[in-house]
Design an enzyme around this catalytic site. Sequence first.
Site, short mmCIF file in Angstrom:
data_model
loop_
_atom_site.label_atom_id
_atom_site.label_comp_id
_atom_site.label_asym_id
_atom_site.label_seq_id
_atom_site.Cartn_x
_atom_site.Cartn_y
_atom_site.Cartn_z
N GLU A 114 0.84 -1.05 -0.16
CA GLU A 114 -0.16 -0.13 -0.28
C GLU A 114 0.94 1.34 -0.06
O GLU A 114 1.82 1.15 0.79
CB GLU A 114 -1.15 0.03 1.54
CG GLU A 114 -2.12 -0.70 1.46
CD GLU A 114 -2.99 -0.63 2.46
OE1 GLU A 114 -3.56 -1.46 2.43
OE2 GLU A 114 -2.98 0.30 3.36
N CYS A 141 -2.52 -3.16 14.99
CA CYS A 141 -1.92 -2.79 12.94
C CYS A 141 -2.72 -3.77 12.02
O CYS A 141 -2.65 -5.35 12.39
CB CYS A 141 -0.44 -3.24 13.39
SG CYS A 141 -0.13 -2.00 11.41
N GLY A 188 5.14 -2.23 6.99
CA GLY A 188 6.53 -3.08 7.72
C GLY A 188 7.17 -2.32 8.15
O GLY A 188 6.51 -1.68 8.45
N GLU A 189 8.35 -2.74 8.54
CA GLU A 189 8.83 -2.10 9.68
C GLU A 189 10.49 -2.08 8.83
O GLU A 189 11.21 -2.32 8.50
CB GLU A 189 9.57 -2.89 11.27
CG GLU A 189 10.36 -2.78 11.44
CD GLU A 189 10.79 -1.21 12.43
OE1 GLU A 189 11.34 -0.58 11.59
OE2 GLU A 189 9.42 -0.87 13.25
N SER A 242 7.01 4.72 16.65
CA SER A 242 5.78 4.12 17.07
C SER A 242 5.88 4.01 18.88
O SER A 242 6.47 2.44 19.35
CB SER A 242 5.58 3.43 16.24
OG SER A 242 5.61 4.07 15.40
N CYS A 364 -3.95 0.97 7.89
CA CYS A 364 -2.93 1.21 6.97
C CYS A 364 -3.19 -0.93 7.17
O CYS A 364 -2.87 -1.62 7.36
CB CYS A 364 -1.49 0.72 7.63
SG CYS A 364 -0.22 1.16 6.60
#
EC number: 2.1.1.192
Length: 393
Positions: A114, A141, A188-189, A242, A364
Amino acid sequence: MSEQTQTCASEIQATNVAVQHPKSEKINLMNLTRKEMRELFAEMGEKPFRADQLMKWIYHFGEDNFDNMSNINKVLREKLKQIAEIKAPEVSVEQRSSDGTIKWAMQVGDQQIETVYIPEDDRATLCVSSQVGCALACKFCSTAQQGFNRNLTVSEIIGQVWRASKIIGNFGITGVRPITNVVMMGMGEPLLNLNNVIPAMEIMLDDFAYGLSKRRVTLSTAGVVPALDIMREKIDVALAISLHAPNDELRDEIMPINKKYNIKMLMDSVHKYLEVSNANHGKVTIEYVLLDHVNDGTEHAHQLAEVLKNTPCKINLIPWNPFPEAPYGKSSNSRVDRFQKTLMEYGFTVIVRKTRGDDIDAACGQLAGDVIDRTKRTMEKRKFGKGIAVQNH
């Protein structure tokens, strides 16, 4: 290098090896920084400035056809066509909100990611993904519910900026505000994909590409501490943390990464980053999603103030975006207001992030997840002879 940093580096390397995307026979030039592109041109016996010209064509003008690059001679164009390509992710689904927000599901291999375009009065921000899915399993999430598939390549990260720029008008189409800011806050991280995220951000900052100020490129992390320490030595961009909980007990519960790198370890690393960073104006952004009667009480605000009392920061309070089967509820306006006011009484700058794209899939990862689920259902029906085509948008 510390044992912890070595462990993190080995984890990142192992992840990259395990999920390598099938390679094209041709070099995708979007995978190359300007330095790497110059090295390629040197191997071809060409002058370095030719690489600079090519980067301008790709990123300033949005060109992916070598034949249209008029100041590059025909012989070189033919050479490039033989060995290279310019390939960005394609849009599979687009959703446009009444407030101007645009959300895209983009195809990367056989997967979906995305990208979100968010226009405001004085800027336009692009929210970019760094992985297909996410391994961190944060309970609030939507992306985390999909699990982790693989890291994105450099071209798949910077290609989101390129594709969005082509759609919304950075290349001469009028009527839509060009992208001014990029945030690594999508799926993602980012710190678990440093090998690809750092080169992609270098391209964002490069004057021969997008030439964004380092203050206008923001990386958001849940707190992979050793990787943050590595990044501190490699590149300077704005940093967002975060955090989402004011104590380790609660953060352990909603963000399992905290069991490995707790709040103190994370904030110590943040302080080290701020000491050397020029991009952050001496302040880090703290992101805090508000979950009804989970982390949004007055007592939580007091605890958060204690955690952040020695950290120069601004605090972004984020109204939670619900998604199907989520275990949480959205905080009421009164609880959000009380939380904000409590923090402001301590002298913090506290902003409640404006909710955007309410009339599209706001959480998200939700759009990509919906596309993946719909595609799986379609393939299952085809498998059993029902042959229903994928829905077009």
